[in-house]
Design a protein around this motif. Structure first.
Motif, short mmCIF file in Angstrom:
data_model
loop_
_atom_site.label_atom_id
_atom_site.label_comp_id
_atom_site.label_asym_id
_atom_site.label_seq_id
_atom_site.Cartn_x
_atom_site.Cartn_y
_atom_site.Cartn_z
N GLU A 1 0.97 -1.37 -0.03
CA GLU A 1 -0.08 -0.01 0.09
C GLU A 1 0.73 1.26 -0.13
O GLU A 1 1.90 1.24 0.58
CB GLU A 1 -0.88 -0.12 1.18
N PHE A 2 0.62 2.25 -0.88
CA PHE A 2 1.03 3.47 -0.54
C PHE A 2 0.45 4.42 0.21
O PHE A 2 -0.90 4.26 0.45
CB PHE A 2 0.91 4.30 -2.08
N VAL A 3 0.98 5.23 0.94
CA VAL A 3 0.65 6.07 1.99
C VAL A 3 1.20 7.48 1.52
O VAL A 3 2.55 7.81 1.69
CB VAL A 3 0.90 5.82 3.42
N PHE A 4 0.18 8.69 1.07
CA PHE A 4 0.64 9.99 0.59
C PHE A 4 0.20 10.95 1.60
O PHE A 4 -0.69 10.71 2.35
CB PHE A 4 0.10 9.85 -0.77
N VAL A 5 0.83 11.96 1.24
CA VAL A 5 0.50 13.21 2.01
C VAL A 5 -0.53 14.20 1.25
O VAL A 5 -0.84 15.23 1.62
CB VAL A 5 1.75 14.15 2.74
N SER A 6 -0.58 13.73 -0.03
CA SER A 6 -1.53 14.58 -1.00
C SER A 6 -2.40 13.64 -1.72
O SER A 6 -1.70 12.71 -2.35
CB SER A 6 -0.66 15.54 -1.88
N ALA A 7 -3.63 13.93 -2.06
CA ALA A 7 -4.35 13.32 -3.08
C ALA A 7 -3.89 13.35 -4.53
O ALA A 7 -4.19 12.44 -5.16
CB ALA A 7 -5.89 13.74 -2.89
N ASN A 9 -0.92 12.74 -5.43
CA ASN A 9 -0.17 11.42 -5.51
C ASN A 9 -0.87 10.17 -5.76
O ASN A 9 -0.42 9.35 -6.67
CB ASN A 9 0.60 11.10 -4.23
N SER A 10 -2.03 10.07 -5.42
CA SER A 10 -2.86 8.89 -5.91
C SER A 10 -3.27 9.03 -7.19
O SER A 10 -3.41 8.01 -7.78
CB SER A 10 -4.10 9.02 -5.01
N LEU A 11 -3.54 10.01 -7.53
CA LEU A 11 -3.46 10.17 -9.17
C LEU A 11 -2.57 9.62 -10.12
O LEU A 11 -2.60 8.85 -11.06
CB LEU A 11 -4.20 11.56 -9.47
N VAL A 12 -1.26 10.30 -9.66
CA VAL A 12 -0.14 10.05 -10.21
C VAL A 12 0.31 8.48 -10.25
O VAL A 12 0.74 7.85 -11.46
CB VAL A 12 1.22 10.83 -9.66
N TYR A 13 0.06 7.68 -9.11
CA TYR A 13 0.40 6.22 -9.10
C TYR A 13 -0.83 5.27 -9.29
O TYR A 13 -0.68 4.08 -9.14
CB TYR A 13 0.92 6.19 -7.80
N LYS A 14 -1.91 5.81 -9.58
CA LYS A 14 -3.17 4.96 -9.72
C LYS A 14 -2.97 3.72 -10.90
O LYS A 14 -3.63 2.80 -10.82
CB LYS A 14 -4.34 5.79 -10.17
N ASP A 17 -2.12 0.02 -9.81
CA ASP A 17 -3.17 -0.72 -9.40
C ASP A 17 -2.73 -1.37 -7.60
O ASP A 17 -2.80 -2.36 -7.51
CB ASP A 17 -3.54 -1.97 -9.94
N ILE A 18 -2.03 -0.42 -7.05
CA ILE A 18 -1.86 -0.44 -5.67
C ILE A 18 -2.55 0.16 -4.69
O ILE A 18 -2.92 1.43 -5.12
CB ILE A 18 -0.20 -0.26 -5.34
N PRO A 19 -3.30 -0.40 -3.60
CA PRO A 19 -3.95 0.68 -2.76
C PRO A 19 -3.33 1.64 -1.96
O PRO A 19 -2.04 1.76 -1.98
CB PRO A 19 -4.49 -0.41 -1.52
N THR A 20 -3.95 2.82 -2.10
CA THR A 20 -3.36 4.20 -1.47
C THR A 20 -4.03 4.57 -0.35
O THR A 20 -5.18 4.48 -0.33
CB THR A 20 -3.21 5.06 -2.58
N SER A 21 -3.41 5.46 0.34
CA SER A 21 -3.97 6.19 1.62
C SER A 21 -3.58 7.45 1.31
O SER A 21 -2.19 7.80 1.29
CB SER A 21 -3.85 5.46 2.78
#
Length: 201
Positions: A1-7, A9-14, A17-21
């Motif tokens: 799982e990826f844990v990001f400080v900004s939403a 990042n979730s778009l960049v790494y979507k 196909d790895i879960p993100t928080s």
């Protein structure tokens, strides 16, 4: 799982196909005592005070804040720059220092930035950057948000995903120096340096 400080990042790494928080820096409301903070810092009560926080770099774009200050020399307003001037960015900040407007005060690196925010009439964040080199989710914005009644003026960068649209007292820079200097005046309402009615000839 990826844990990001900004939403963003979730778009960049979507695509992976790895879960993100997303866990953002918390924002707690702080009650201000502007007069007390100004007295602690020795700031004049008859001036308006604009606070700019960050390391002197091209991405932080203090140059634009200097240009805004230059446009407002006829008003009782001061621009306070809190942040280190690192030698590896000297090619950026040394030319700025050579032409520093009189209403710009350089404080260097400080451990009491909360006192400056407490004393401020406006939080200015001129950071812009360019493609692939932008602010993502800077803590200094979060710290400014803790002072809800403090006007804030910054660029609405695409990496913010419009997340600050509903924030009280949030205002955006346009990049047009005339429009933005007028916006600073509207938000701070400073007096002119000389009251022409009082001039004795």
């Amino acid at each position: 799982e990826f844990v990001f400080v900004s939403a963003f990042n979730s778009l960049v790494y979507k695509e992976y196909d790895i879960p993100t928080s997303v866990i953002e820096y918390p924002v707690d409301k702080i009650e201000r005592n502007k007069l007390h903070a100004r007295e602690q810092l020795g700031l004049e009560h008859d001036y308006k005070h604009v606070i700019i926080i960050g390391l002197f770099t091209p991405r932080k774009n203090q140059k634009y804040a200097f240009e805004l200050a230059e446009k407002l020399l006829d008003f009782k307003i001061k621009f306070h720059f809190i942040g280190n001037q690192a030698e590896n960015f000297a090619s950026y900040w040394k030319p700025l220092m050579d032409k520093k407007p009189e209403n710009c005060i350089i404080w260097g690196e400080r451990s009491d930035t909360e006192d400056f925010l407490n004393a401020a009439d406006l939080f200015l964040f001129s950071s812009k950057g360019d493609r692939g080199n932008k602010e993502l989710n800077p803590i200094v914005i979060k710290e400014a948000l803790e002072y809800q009644e403090l006007p804030k003026l910054m660029y609405n960068l695409d990496v913010y995903l419009n997340r600050y649209h509903d924030v009280p007292n949030m205002n955006y820079l346009s990049g047009n120096i005339d429009e933005d200097s007028n916006k600073v005046l509207q938000l701070t309402n400073p007096k002119t340096m000389i009251n022409k009615d009082e001039i004795i000839i």
